[in-house]
Write a protein that holds these residues in place. Structure first.
Motif, PDB file in Angstrom:
ATOM      1  N   ALA A 232       0.825  -1.213   0.000  1.00  0.00           N
ATOM      2  CA  ALA A 232       0.000   0.000   0.000  1.00  0.00           C
ATOM      3  C   ALA A 232       0.857   1.261   0.000  1.00  0.00           C
ATOM      4  O   ALA A 232       0.465   2.280  -0.584  1.00  0.00           O
ATOM      5  CB  ALA A 232      -0.943  -0.013   1.208  1.00  0.00           C
ATOM      6  N   ASP A 233       2.008   1.230   0.669  1.00  0.00           N
ATOM      7  CA  ASP A 233       2.880   2.405   0.705  1.00  0.00           C
ATOM      8  C   ASP A 233       3.422   2.732  -0.685  1.00  0.00           C
ATOM      9  O   ASP A 233       3.529   3.897  -1.064  1.00  0.00           O
ATOM     10  CB  ASP A 233       4.037   2.178   1.686  1.00  0.00           C
ATOM     11  N   LEU A 234       3.794   1.709  -1.419  1.00  0.00           N
ATOM     12  CA  LEU A 234       4.282   1.916  -2.783  1.00  0.00           C
ATOM     13  C   LEU A 234       3.146   1.998  -3.793  1.00  0.00           C
ATOM     14  O   LEU A 234       3.365   2.414  -4.931  1.00  0.00           O
ATOM     15  CB  LEU A 234       5.221   0.770  -3.177  1.00  0.00           C
ATOM     16  N   ASP A 235       1.947   1.583  -3.392  1.00  0.00           N
ATOM     17  CA  ASP A 235       0.789   1.495  -4.285  1.00  0.00           C
ATOM     18  C   ASP A 235       1.137   0.641  -5.505  1.00  0.00           C
ATOM     19  O   ASP A 235       0.893   1.017  -6.648  1.00  0.00           O
ATOM     20  CB  ASP A 235       0.331   2.894  -4.709  1.00  0.00           C
ATOM     21  N   MET A 236       1.703  -0.517  -5.223  1.00  0.00           N
ATOM     22  CA  MET A 236       2.151  -1.422  -6.270  1.00  0.00           C
ATOM     23  C   MET A 236       1.930  -2.872  -5.856  1.00  0.00           C
ATOM     24  O   MET A 236       1.938  -3.189  -4.672  1.00  0.00           O
ATOM     25  CB  MET A 236       3.658  -1.254  -6.546  1.00  0.00           C
ATOM     26  N   ILE A 237       1.741  -3.714  -6.861  1.00  0.00           N
ATOM     27  CA  ILE A 237       1.888  -5.154  -6.650  1.00  0.00           C
ATOM     28  C   ILE A 237       3.383  -5.451  -6.744  1.00  0.00           C
ATOM     29  O   ILE A 237       4.044  -5.055  -7.705  1.00  0.00           O
ATOM     30  CB  ILE A 237       1.121  -5.957  -7.706  1.00  0.00           C
ATOM     31  N   VAL A 238       3.922  -6.116  -5.734  1.00  0.00           N
ATOM     32  CA  VAL A 238       5.356  -6.377  -5.662  1.00  0.00           C
ATOM     33  C   VAL A 238       5.572  -7.885  -5.537  1.00  0.00           C
ATOM     34  O   VAL A 238       4.878  -8.560  -4.779  1.00  0.00           O
ATOM     35  CB  VAL A 238       5.983  -5.639  -4.459  1.00  0.00           C
ATOM     36  N   PHE A 239       6.548  -8.399  -6.302  1.00  0.00           N
ATOM     37  CA  PHE A 239       6.809  -9.833  -6.238  1.00  0.00           C
ATOM     38  C   PHE A 239       8.284 -10.099  -6.505  1.00  0.00           C
ATOM     39  O   PHE A 239       8.986  -9.301  -7.137  1.00  0.00           O
ATOM     40  CB  PHE A 239       5.946 -10.610  -7.232  1.00  0.00           C
ATOM     41  N   GLU A 240       8.742 -11.245  -6.018  1.00  0.00           N
ATOM     42  CA  GLU A 240      10.145 -11.595  -6.155  1.00  0.00           C
ATOM     43  C   GLU A 240      10.463 -12.096  -7.566  1.00  0.00           C
ATOM     44  O   GLU A 240       9.692 -12.839  -8.161  1.00  0.00           O
ATOM     45  CB  GLU A 240      10.538 -12.661  -5.128  1.00  0.00           C
ATOM     46  N   HIS A 241      11.621 -11.661  -8.045  1.00  0.00           N
ATOM     47  CA  HIS A 241      12.112 -12.115  -9.342  1.00  0.00           C
ATOM     48  C   HIS A 241      12.565 -13.567  -9.240  1.00  0.00           C
ATOM     49  O   HIS A 241      13.129 -13.993  -8.229  1.00  0.00           O
ATOM     50  CB  HIS A 241      13.279 -11.237  -9.780  1.00  0.00           C
ATOM     51  N   LEU A 242      12.294 -14.347 -10.292  1.00  0.00           N
ATOM     52  CA  LEU A 242      12.642 -15.768 -10.298  1.00  0.00           C
ATOM     53  C   LEU A 242      13.779 -16.040 -11.281  1.00  0.00           C
ATOM     54  O   LEU A 242      13.817 -15.460 -12.369  1.00  0.00           O
ATOM     55  CB  LEU A 242      11.424 -16.615 -10.686  1.00  0.00           C
ATOM     56  N   GLU A 243      14.676 -16.919 -10.882  1.00  0.00           N
ATOM     57  CA  GLU A 243      15.775 -17.369 -11.732  1.00  0.00           C
ATOM     58  C   GLU A 243      15.842 -18.893 -11.681  1.00  0.00           C
ATOM     59  O   GLU A 243      15.540 -19.493 -10.656  1.00  0.00           O
ATOM     60  CB  GLU A 243      17.113 -16.793 -11.242  1.00  0.00           C
ATOM     61  N   SER A 244      16.255 -19.493 -12.794  1.00  0.00           N
ATOM     62  CA  SER A 244      16.399 -20.949 -12.831  1.00  0.00           C
ATOM     63  C   SER A 244      17.682 -21.361 -12.113  1.00  0.00           C
ATOM     64  O   SER A 244      18.768 -20.854 -12.420  1.00  0.00           O
ATOM     65  CB  SER A 244      16.422 -21.454 -14.273  1.00  0.00           C
ATOM     66  N   GLU A 245      17.550 -22.282 -11.186  1.00  0.00           N
ATOM     67  CA  GLU A 245      18.734 -22.756 -10.458  1.00  0.00           C
ATOM     68  C   GLU A 245      19.617 -23.648 -11.317  1.00  0.00           C
ATOM     69  O   GLU A 245      20.767 -23.922 -10.964  1.00  0.00           O
ATOM     70  CB  GLU A 245      18.305 -23.501  -9.192  1.00  0.00           C
ATOM     71  N   SER A 246      19.097 -24.094 -12.464  1.00  0.00           N
ATOM     72  CA  SER A 246      19.870 -24.954 -13.358  1.00  0.00           C
ATOM     73  C   SER A 246      20.079 -24.315 -14.734  1.00  0.00           C
ATOM     74  O   SER A 246      20.439 -25.006 -15.695  1.00  0.00           O
ATOM     75  CB  SER A 246      19.172 -26.307 -13.516  1.00  0.00           C
ATOM     76  N   ASN A 247      19.806 -22.996 -14.815  1.00  0.00           N
ATOM     77  CA  ASN A 247      19.936 -22.262 -16.083  1.00  0.00           C
ATOM     78  C   ASN A 247      19.036 -22.849 -17.169  1.00  0.00           C
ATOM     79  O   ASN A 247      19.401 -22.893 -18.350  1.00  0.00           O
ATOM     80  CB  ASN A 247      21.395 -22.243 -16.554  1.00  0.00           C
ATOM     81  N   GLU A 248      17.824 -23.272 -16.743  1.00  0.00           N
ATOM     82  CA  GLU A 248      16.823 -23.807 -17.675  1.00  0.00           C
ATOM     83  C   GLU A 248      15.489 -23.104 -17.401  1.00  0.00           C
ATOM     84  O   GLU A 248      14.566 -23.698 -16.850  1.00  0.00           O
ATOM     85  CB  GLU A 248      16.671 -25.310 -17.487  1.00  0.00           C
ATOM     86  N   PRO A 249      15.367 -21.831 -17.786  1.00  0.00           N
ATOM     87  CA  PRO A 249      14.193 -21.047 -17.409  1.00  0.00           C
ATOM     88  C   PRO A 249      12.867 -21.578 -17.947  1.00  0.00           C
ATOM     89  O   PRO A 249      11.809 -21.268 -17.387  1.00  0.00           O
ATOM     90  CB  PRO A 249      14.503 -19.659 -17.982  1.00  0.00           C
ATOM     91  N   LYS A 250      12.901 -22.370 -19.011  1.00  0.00           N
ATOM     92  CA  LYS A 250      11.654 -22.926 -19.540  1.00  0.00           C
ATOM     93  C   LYS A 250      11.096 -24.036 -18.647  1.00  0.00           C
ATOM     94  O   LYS A 250       9.908 -24.358 -18.740  1.00  0.00           O
ATOM     95  CB  LYS A 250      11.874 -23.446 -20.956  1.00  0.00           C
ATOM     96  N   LYS A 251      11.951 -24.598 -17.801  1.00  0.00           N
ATOM     97  CA  LYS A 251      11.499 -25.611 -16.842  1.00  0.00           C
ATOM     98  C   LYS A 251      11.082 -24.888 -15.560  1.00  0.00           C
ATOM     99  O   LYS A 251      11.909 -24.561 -14.714  1.00  0.00           O
ATOM    100  CB  LYS A 251      12.616 -26.616 -16.567  1.00  0.00           C
ATOM    101  N   LYS A 252       9.784 -24.630 -15.451  1.00  0.00           N
ATOM    102  CA  LYS A 252       9.274 -23.771 -14.378  1.00  0.00           C
ATOM    103  C   LYS A 252       9.587 -24.327 -12.989  1.00  0.00           C
ATOM    104  O   LYS A 252       9.725 -23.563 -12.027  1.00  0.00           O
ATOM    105  CB  LYS A 252       7.759 -23.588 -14.529  1.00  0.00           C
ATOM    106  N   TRP A 253       9.722 -25.641 -12.882  1.00  0.00           N
ATOM    107  CA  TRP A 253       9.991 -26.232 -11.567  1.00  0.00           C
ATOM    108  C   TRP A 253      11.431 -25.988 -11.099  1.00  0.00           C
ATOM    109  O   TRP A 253      11.784 -26.362  -9.995  1.00  0.00           O
ATOM    110  CB  TRP A 253       9.676 -27.721 -11.585  1.00  0.00           C
ATOM    111  N   THR A 254      12.228 -25.330 -11.945  1.00  0.00           N
ATOM    112  CA  THR A 254      13.596 -24.981 -11.525  1.00  0.00           C
ATOM    113  C   THR A 254      13.700 -23.526 -11.074  1.00  0.00           C
ATOM    114  O   THR A 254      14.778 -23.087 -10.661  1.00  0.00           O
ATOM    115  CB  THR A 254      14.601 -25.203 -12.670  1.00  0.00           C
ATOM    116  N   LEU A 255      12.611 -22.769 -11.156  1.00  0.00           N
ATOM    117  CA  LEU A 255      12.663 -21.343 -10.839  1.00  0.00           C
ATOM    118  C   LEU A 255      12.585 -21.112  -9.331  1.00  0.00           C
ATOM    119  O   LEU A 255      11.709 -21.654  -8.649  1.00  0.00           O
ATOM    120  CB  LEU A 255      11.528 -20.601 -11.539  1.00  0.00           C
TER     121      LEU A 255
END
Length: 336
Positions: A232-255
């Motif tokens: 509410a203070d920023l008046d924004m939806i805020v969420f954490e950035h995701l990265e692939s732990e195995s450098n395979e971003p298309k495999k969502k279960w690695t994010l």
């Protein structure tokens, strides 16, 4: 004495419901129904056998609809149904119920309903039918209540554009055995009917532009828990950035979350993507703080002063024309 307190609480509760348009006898009836609904609501989640979960879900749904048919039921809160999400918009024009049922480790269904507030207290209900498993592109689909992309909602944000109200829902979906999802969904009403989705999520301000989408889906590794909330203070939806732990971003279960934050800001009828909400990555649960100018022994660290003349002036007392750098602390509030 304890019984007297319970009786007094029941009397106050019934009087409150009556003052909100629910008749006393109907309030008592709904309270009795709620006592029965509590057992089924828990069994939908906690029953070990899938058949028992199915049965509990079926009985709960039928009994719940019968209860909602009671005149003035919109005023009854159903507060003791702890496994059922209940959200109201600030304008109190409707409320939305959502819950989930685990069919197997790999199949989870969400159920729900939208109850509209009516002037005469009669029931106007839209059942929510989860069609996410048979929808090809869930990020870019617009549907009604019978083509719903299921989620258990935990936050609602009301916005307005072009004389129309929009209700943005933040939701959670256990998805499957490898990944969970969090969903940002915009609900609107057209001719009194609910509409889920639309081209509300814009990436035009990104360094690498991409087409707008109808809903925003965060899919990530099962064992992680990235934040998705409204600040509410920023008046924004805020969420954490995701990265692939195995450098395979298309495999969502690695994010997995990397500690950085993205966001969406409402402007001119769209949620505009903000690639980087804060200017530094911080450890989980920590707030960013200025880099200290002195060592633990109290000595000035000259290399840091060279990069910040304003800070150097403040530390040494020497006048400087450069103002001190203001460090903006992030104010992300933990949520589901």
């Amino acid at each position: 004495m304890k019984k007297l307190f319970v009786l007094a609480g029941c009397i106050v509760f019934v009087q409150l419901c009556f003052s909100q348009g629910l008749h006393k006898t109907d309030a008592v009836f709904l309270q009795q129904k709620e006592d029965s609904l509590k057992t089924y609501a828990k069994d939908m989640i906690q029953a070990i056998n899938p058949q028992n979960r199915f049965k509990a879900d079926s009985l709960f749904t039928k009994m719940f609809v019968r209860a909602l048919k009671t005149t003035g039921s919109f005023s009854y809160p159903f507060d003791s149904l702890e496994t059922i999400s209940k959200l109201y918009p600030p304008d109190s024009s409707f409320r939305i119920f959502t819950w989930q049922m685990v069919i197997s480790d790999n199949v989870i269904r969400q159920h729900g309903a939208i109850q509209m507030k009516t002037t005469d207290g009669s029931l106007k209900l839209f059942p929510l039918i989860d069609k996410s498993d048979v929808t090809d592109n869930i990020s870019d689909t617009v549907g009604d209540n019978r083509g719903w992309i299921g989620a258990v909602y935990y936050r609602m944000i009301e916005t307005r554009s072009a004389n129309q109200n929009f209700y943005t829902l933040l939701g959670y979906d256990e998805n499957n055995i490898r990944s969970n999802r969090k969903i940002i969904e915009v609900l609107s009403f057209k001719d009194g009917e609910p509409v889920f989705g639309g081209r509300y999520f814009s990436f035009d301000n990104d360094a690498v532009k991409q087409p707008a989408v109808s809903r925003y889906i965060m899919e990530y590794k099962k064992s992680t828990g990235p934040r998705l909330t409204y600040d509410a203070d920023l008046d924004m939806i805020v969420f954490e950035h995701l990265e692939s732990e195995s450098n395979e971003p298309k495999k969502k279960w690695t994010l997995i979350p990397d500690g950085d934050y993205e966001g969406f800001k409402w402007k001119n009828g769209q949620w505009i993507h903000v690639e980087k909400v804060f200017n530094q990555i911080t450890p989980e649960g920590k707030e960013p703080v200025p880099s200290p100018l002195r060592e633990t022994q109290g000595n000035l660290e000259e290399d840091k002063l060279q990069d910040s003349p304003g800070e150097k002036a403040a530390a040494t007392g020497t006048p400087a024309s450069v103002k001190k750098t203001k460090v903006v602390k992030k104010k992300v509030k933990p949520e589901n």
